[in-house]
Design a protein around this motif. Structure first.
Motif, PDB file in Angstrom:
ATOM      1  N   VAL A   4      50.687 117.337  99.693  1.00  0.00           N
ATOM      2  CA  VAL A   4      50.274 118.283  98.299  1.00  0.00           C
ATOM      3  C   VAL A   4      49.173 117.550  97.087  1.00  0.00           C
ATOM      4  CG1 VAL A   4      53.186 118.319  98.540  1.00  0.00           C
ATOM      5  CG2 VAL A   4      51.781 116.111  97.371  1.00  0.00           C
ATOM      6  N   VAL A   5      48.679 119.519  97.280  1.00  0.00           N
ATOM      7  CA  VAL A   5      47.684 118.063  96.402  1.00  0.00           C
ATOM      8  C   VAL A   5      47.742 117.576  95.439  1.00  0.00           C
ATOM      9  CG1 VAL A   5      46.427 119.204  94.250  1.00  0.00           C
ATOM     10  CG2 VAL A   5      46.978 120.898  96.205  1.00  0.00           C
ATOM     11  N   SER A   6      46.722 116.271  95.519  1.00  0.00           N
ATOM     12  CA  SER A   6      46.906 114.941  95.157  1.00  0.00           C
ATOM     13  C   SER A   6      46.355 115.087  93.248  1.00  0.00           C
ATOM     14  CB  SER A   6      45.839 114.100  95.193  1.00  0.00           C
ATOM     15  OG  SER A   6      46.291 112.364  95.217  1.00  0.00           O
TER      16      SER A   6
ATOM     17  N   ILE B 229      55.619 126.981  90.053  1.00  0.00           N
ATOM     18  CA  ILE B 229      55.839 127.395  91.261  1.00  0.00           C
ATOM     19  C   ILE B 229      55.421 126.808  92.914  1.00  0.00           C
ATOM     20  CG2 ILE B 229      55.695 130.305  91.815  1.00  0.00           C
ATOM     21  CD1 ILE B 229      56.504 129.711  89.022  1.00  0.00           C
ATOM     22  N   HIS B 230      54.318 126.154  92.920  1.00  0.00           N
ATOM     23  CA  HIS B 230      54.206 125.621  94.392  1.00  0.00           C
ATOM     24  C   HIS B 230      53.505 124.917  93.884  1.00  0.00           C
ATOM     25  CE1 HIS B 230      52.393 125.135  98.978  1.00  0.00           C
ATOM     26  NE2 HIS B 230      53.492 125.991  98.542  1.00  0.00           N
ATOM     27  N   PRO B 231      53.197 123.143  94.757  1.00  0.00           N
ATOM     28  CA  PRO B 231      52.399 121.841  94.732  1.00  0.00           C
ATOM     29  C   PRO B 231      50.940 122.103  95.036  1.00  0.00           C
ATOM     30  CG  PRO B 231      54.451 121.254  95.799  1.00  0.00           C
ATOM     31  CD  PRO B 231      54.695 123.144  95.085  1.00  0.00           C
ATOM     32  N   GLY B 232      51.431 123.386  95.849  1.00  0.00           N
ATOM     33  CA  GLY B 232      49.690 123.413  96.468  1.00  0.00           C
ATOM     34  C   GLY B 232      49.419 122.523  97.811  1.00  0.00           C
ATOM     35  N   TRP B 233      49.228 122.241  98.963  1.00  0.00           N
ATOM     36  CA  TRP B 233      48.858 121.548 100.423  1.00  0.00           C
ATOM     37  C   TRP B 233      46.892 121.371 100.781  1.00  0.00           C
ATOM     38  CZ3 TRP B 233      53.050 119.939 101.587  1.00  0.00           C
ATOM     39  CH2 TRP B 233      54.224 120.356 102.127  1.00  0.00           C
TER      40      TRP B 233
END
Length: 202
Positions: free
Chosen positions: A129-131, A172-176
């Motif tokens: 996930v986006v750190s 909504i979304h944690p991202g990748w």
């Protein structure tokens, strides 16, 4: 805007005068209104328009410029497509029309494709996930606070974006993001455009 009154012809005035005479004599309210008009007061449709003010919300959309590349390395993209085809028949699935198949048939095929694609990602990439402190420990649909100096490339704000922050919203979304790439090394890149060779049984 004041409405312009059209003049009345003589014949209309002549016959109208009789009707107005009896109406004037029969109604005190009507007679009073006629007196007001005769004294130069505004008619109802000549009244000054009422000015209505309304506050309008200003919605600011944050646009992130697309990255520009001086050169494009096609080898990695071709290699990834090769791997997805080998493990999941990915190209076959996308190139074939699925309109004639039932949802059950498509669902059964997608299980195999899902397993093959997951295998490629697991073997050749490390994805996380986006750190960021904003989303690193948060779960979807939880409330988070985004600082004013957030990185617009890693965080995308949606909805009403007003002011300079910080912002409060729902995740909504944690991202990748990719943290490691382990694609096989290749020396002959000419064959990378062949995603899958033609298969002939003899």
């Amino acid at each position: 805007m004041t409405q312009k009154i059209q003049p009345v012809s003589f014949i209309s005035r002549f016959f109208g005068a009789f009707g107005q005479f009896f109406k004037y004599m029969g109604s005190g309210d009507y007679a009073a209104r006629c007196q007001h008009v005769g004294q130069g007061e505004l008619l109802a449709f000549e009244a000054e328009p009422k000015v209505i003010t309304k506050e309008v919300e200003i919605i600011r959309e944050v646009e992130v410029a697309s990255p520009t590349l001086d050169t494009v390395n096609e080898d990695g993209a071709h290699q990834l497509l090769q791997l997805l085809q080998q493990e999941a028949r990915f190209i076959d699935f996308l190139q074939e029309s699925i309109d004639e198949y039932s949802d059950a048939d498509v669902g059964a095929a997608s299980r195999q494709i899902h397993a093959g694609c997951a295998k490629v990602l697991k073997q050749h990439f490390t994805i996380d996930v986006v750190s960021l402190d904003v989303v690193n420990s948060a779960v979807e649909n939880s409330r988070v606070e985004v600082p004013a100096d957030y990185d617009a490339k890693q965080i995308k704000l949606e909805g009403r974006v007003e002011g300079k922050g910080p912002y409060n919203g729902t995740l909504i979304h944690p991202g990748w993001k990719i943290t490691e790439t382990r694609l096989p090394k290749v020396s002959d890149t000419d064959n990378l455009t062949i995603l899958a060779p033609a298969e002939i049984e003899v």
